[in-house]
Design a protein around this motif. Sequence first.
Motif, mmCIF file in Angstrom:
data_model
loop_
_atom_site.group_PDB
_atom_site.id
_atom_site.type_symbol
_atom_site.label_atom_id
_atom_site.label_comp_id
_atom_site.label_asym_id
_atom_site.label_seq_id
_atom_site.Cartn_x
_atom_site.Cartn_y
_atom_site.Cartn_z
ATOM 1 N N MET A 75 49.925 28.743 18.435
ATOM 2 C CA MET A 75 50.078 29.509 19.678
ATOM 3 C C MET A 75 48.741 30.126 20.077
ATOM 4 S SD MET A 75 53.411 30.073 20.751
ATOM 5 C CE MET A 75 54.985 29.539 20.103
ATOM 6 N N SER A 76 48.425 30.001 21.325
ATOM 7 C CA SER A 76 47.156 30.577 21.763
ATOM 8 C C SER A 76 47.306 32.083 21.897
ATOM 9 C CB SER A 76 46.748 29.976 23.106
ATOM 10 O OG SER A 76 47.430 30.636 24.151
ATOM 11 N N LYS A 77 46.223 32.805 21.648
ATOM 12 C CA LYS A 77 46.262 34.240 21.855
ATOM 13 C C LYS A 77 45.317 34.613 22.990
ATOM 14 C CE LYS A 77 47.896 37.409 19.662
ATOM 15 N NZ LYS A 77 49.002 38.267 20.149
ATOM 16 N N LYS A 78 45.068 33.629 23.871
ATOM 17 C CA LYS A 78 44.143 33.874 24.966
ATOM 18 C C LYS A 78 44.732 34.900 25.942
ATOM 19 C CE LYS A 78 41.828 31.477 28.717
ATOM 20 N NZ LYS A 78 41.895 30.289 29.566
ATOM 21 N N GLU A 79 43.972 35.947 26.223
ATOM 22 C CA GLU A 79 44.469 36.958 27.153
ATOM 23 C C GLU A 79 44.159 36.532 28.584
ATOM 24 O OE1 GLU A 79 43.227 40.915 26.223
ATOM 25 O OE2 GLU A 79 43.729 40.717 24.108
ATOM 26 N N TRP A 80 45.046 36.866 29.479
ATOM 27 C CA TRP A 80 44.761 36.608 30.889
ATOM 28 C C TRP A 80 43.553 37.432 31.310
ATOM 29 C CZ3 TRP A 80 50.347 37.296 33.285
ATOM 30 C CH2 TRP A 80 51.122 36.181 32.946
ATOM 31 N N PRO A 81 42.627 36.844 32.085
ATOM 32 C CA PRO A 81 41.455 37.620 32.489
ATOM 33 C C PRO A 81 41.815 38.755 33.459
ATOM 34 C CG PRO A 81 41.404 35.423 33.479
ATOM 35 C CD PRO A 81 42.561 35.448 32.523
ATOM 36 N N LEU A 82 40.894 39.695 33.587
ATOM 37 C CA LEU A 82 41.097 40.874 34.431
ATOM 38 C C LEU A 82 40.560 40.624 35.837
ATOM 39 C CD1 LEU A 82 42.155 43.798 33.889
ATOM 40 C CD2 LEU A 82 39.772 44.480 33.605
ATOM 41 N N TRP A 83 41.278 41.096 36.828
ATOM 42 C CA TRP A 83 40.884 40.968 38.229
ATOM 43 C C TRP A 83 40.837 42.340 38.878
ATOM 44 C CZ3 TRP A 83 40.432 35.864 40.307
ATOM 45 C CH2 TRP A 83 40.834 34.846 39.420
ATOM 46 N N GLU A 84 39.899 42.520 39.807
ATOM 47 C CA GLU A 84 39.880 43.749 40.602
ATOM 48 C C GLU A 84 40.571 43.453 41.925
ATOM 49 O OE1 GLU A 84 38.869 46.594 39.310
ATOM 50 O OE2 GLU A 84 38.310 45.494 37.485
ATOM 51 N N VAL A 85 41.369 44.403 42.382
ATOM 52 C CA VAL A 85 42.192 44.179 43.569
ATOM 53 C C VAL A 85 41.735 45.074 44.720
ATOM 54 C CG1 VAL A 85 44.541 44.231 44.488
ATOM 55 C CG2 VAL A 85 44.153 43.649 42.075
ATOM 56 N N PHE A 86 41.579 44.462 45.891
ATOM 57 C CA PHE A 86 41.193 45.177 47.109
ATOM 58 C C PHE A 86 42.265 44.935 48.174
ATOM 59 C CE2 PHE A 86 36.772 46.052 45.839
ATOM 60 C CZ PHE A 86 36.646 45.172 44.772
ATOM 61 N N ILE A 87 42.703 45.989 48.823
ATOM 62 C CA ILE A 87 43.777 45.881 49.808
ATOM 63 C C ILE A 87 43.303 46.423 51.159
ATOM 64 C CG2 ILE A 87 46.131 46.615 50.398
ATOM 65 C CD1 ILE A 87 46.548 45.330 47.847
ATOM 66 N N ARG A 88 43.619 45.700 52.215
ATOM 67 C CA ARG A 88 43.398 46.225 53.563
ATOM 68 C C ARG A 88 44.684 46.923 54.015
ATOM 69 N NH1 ARG A 88 40.135 44.535 57.652
ATOM 70 N NH2 ARG A 88 39.913 42.352 57.093
ATOM 71 N N GLY A 89 44.554 48.199 54.362
ATOM 72 C CA GLY A 89 45.715 48.958 54.826
ATOM 73 C C GLY A 89 46.135 48.498 56.209
ATOM 74 N N GLN A 90 47.055 49.215 56.804
ATOM 75 C CA GLN A 90 47.630 48.772 58.077
ATOM 76 C C GLN A 90 46.677 48.890 59.254
ATOM 77 O OE1 GLN A 90 50.481 47.416 57.831
ATOM 78 N NE2 GLN A 90 51.851 48.506 56.439
ATOM 79 N N HIS A 91 45.709 49.801 59.175
ATOM 80 C CA HIS A 91 45.072 50.237 60.417
ATOM 81 C C HIS A 91 43.672 49.669 60.641
ATOM 82 C CE1 HIS A 91 48.503 52.825 60.359
ATOM 83 N NE2 HIS A 91 48.090 53.362 59.246
ATOM 84 N N GLY A 92 43.457 48.388 60.359
ATOM 85 C CA GLY A 92 42.162 47.802 60.629
ATOM 86 C C GLY A 92 41.036 48.399 59.815
ATOM 87 N N ASN A 110 38.644 48.784 56.169
ATOM 88 C CA ASN A 110 38.059 47.860 55.195
ATOM 89 C C ASN A 110 39.049 47.573 54.069
ATOM 90 O OD1 ASN A 110 35.497 47.776 56.385
ATOM 91 N ND2 ASN A 110 34.941 49.709 55.400
ATOM 92 N N HIS A 111 38.847 46.488 53.376
ATOM 93 C CA HIS A 111 39.549 46.302 52.108
ATOM 94 C C HIS A 111 39.053 47.386 51.159
ATOM 95 C CE1 HIS A 111 40.480 42.318 53.730
ATOM 96 N NE2 HIS A 111 41.392 42.200 52.779
ATOM 97 N N ARG A 112 39.979 48.010 50.467
ATOM 98 C CA ARG A 112 39.608 49.114 49.589
ATOM 99 C C ARG A 112 40.040 48.791 48.163
ATOM 100 N NH1 ARG A 112 42.440 54.181 49.831
ATOM 101 N NH2 ARG A 112 41.277 55.464 48.383
ATOM 102 N N HIS A 113 39.182 49.151 47.188
ATOM 103 C CA HIS A 113 39.554 48.908 45.798
ATOM 104 C C HIS A 113 40.755 49.766 45.421
ATOM 105 C CE1 HIS A 113 39.010 49.355 41.311
ATOM 106 N NE2 HIS A 113 39.155 48.061 41.496
ATOM 107 N N VAL A 114 41.800 49.144 44.847
ATOM 108 C CA VAL A 114 42.980 49.926 44.472
ATOM 109 C C VAL A 114 43.241 49.910 42.973
ATOM 110 C CG1 VAL A 114 44.139 49.704 46.692
ATOM 111 C CG2 VAL A 114 44.506 47.957 44.944
ATOM 112 N N GLY A 115 42.644 48.966 42.256
ATOM 113 C CA GLY A 115 42.894 48.926 40.820
ATOM 114 C C GLY A 115 42.656 47.524 40.287
ATOM 115 N N SER A 116 43.156 47.286 39.093
ATOM 116 C CA SER A 116 42.920 45.983 38.492
ATOM 117 C C SER A 116 44.217 45.456 37.888
ATOM 118 C CB SER A 116 41.822 46.093 37.431
ATOM 119 O OG SER A 116 42.138 47.120 36.524
ATOM 120 N N LEU A 117 44.206 44.197 37.508
ATOM 121 C CA LEU A 117 45.368 43.610 36.834
ATOM 122 C C LEU A 117 44.958 42.336 36.101
ATOM 123 C CD1 LEU A 117 45.945 41.067 38.848
ATOM 124 C CD2 LEU A 117 47.329 42.713 40.083
#
Lengths: 332, 95
Positions: free
Chosen positions: B1-18, B20-27
């Motif tokens: 069985m592999s023990k490879k961990e899924w890599p980490l990503w940084e997440v940026f979201i654009r809110g409703q009102h035009g 910028n994409h803003r950093h909200v966290g990682s996963l």
Amino acid sequence: MYAQLVKSEGLKSREEMSPQEQAFQDRVDNGEKIEPKDWMPEGYRKTLVRQIGQHAHSEIVGQLPEGNWITRAPTLERKAILLAKVQDEAGHGLYLYSAAETLGVSRDELLDKLHSGKMKYSSIFNYPTLNWADIGAVGWLVDGAAIMNQVPLQRTSYGPYSRAMIRICKEESFHQRQGYAIMMKMAQGTPEQKDMAQDALNRFWFPSLMMFGPSDKDSVHSAQSMAWKIKINTNDELRQKFVNETVPQAKYLGLTVPDEKLEWNEEKQGYDFSEPDWSEFFEVIKGNGPCNRERMDARVKAWEDGEWFRDGLNAYADKAANRRKAASVAAE
Amino acid sequence: MSKKEWPLWEVFIRGQHGLNHRHVGSLHAPDAEMAINHARDVYTRRREGVSIWVVPSRDITASSPSEKGPLFDPAESKTYRHPTFFDIPDEVGKM
């Protein structure tokens, strides 16, 4: 509190600190946030990993007692609401694991420590949810107690932890209110339903008080954590605040808090109340609560049953990456 | 069985009102597509956004706290970059 008995390092006096440690303490005292790449004392890092890790574990183990009722919620609306709440708890766990990961520990490592029993989660989730009113009591009391602890932690000194707490608090208030709404419905229902609500309160009252942990007025660990602002209030302060806010809510429901010594104290402007049975608390922490084994078995089973799926997604990602590489080589 | 961990990503979201994409966290996610799916579940459960960016965390280069001085101190003395540095008489009107 979702983190109980978190072992911290001994408190250092200013004279015992190195110049680097003094500068760090000054930043904390000035209310500056500490960020992942900043220098920090090893004890600060370790204590935070323990505390945030335990907090994250509590969020995901906390899904289990409630998940128990998703298939049996009395209406489709209640089912959808409970599903959304349980999904939120998974999200809260993820925010916190992410915060812990900025301190140099991976999520899978933390999960391994949970599954092998090396790390703990809150004692409260080792109690069973026996009837539908328990879901109301859990939202009202357990999430209520968690909010009591988490609101001040929004001001904690560690940036990623503070940001996770802000996000969690924004979502948590829905949890408590949906719980209270269930309790209102039950308390205003038939006499049998009201009895169920009272029974749920009877069983969850003292375990909820235990969530804040034992009295910490003499604890050295707690003093260091407070100096580092990774703990903002003492356990007793938060417990008192919780009792003061919750008793009138119980009164509104027409339910009785199961404590004969409960009495308003005009002088301290708060309620006097009985301490929970701390020997029970330590037994539950040791692994001898009513549901410890069941919870861990469910966690480990979910993790192991999901392994083929995690591996499959990895294999697919690798294959797709190789295919893209081959395509770009062919195009050259 | 592999023990490879899924890599980490940084997440940026654009809110409703035009905005910028803003950093909200990682996963964690095995690939970009799954990272977007996870970001939808983790960070937009309450209609927080209309667009998501995900970036592998390992591809982000960050300035180090020790560079803070050389990077940011030079701006400190240049208050003339702000409009309030200049006194314009009231007679001139709004400027």
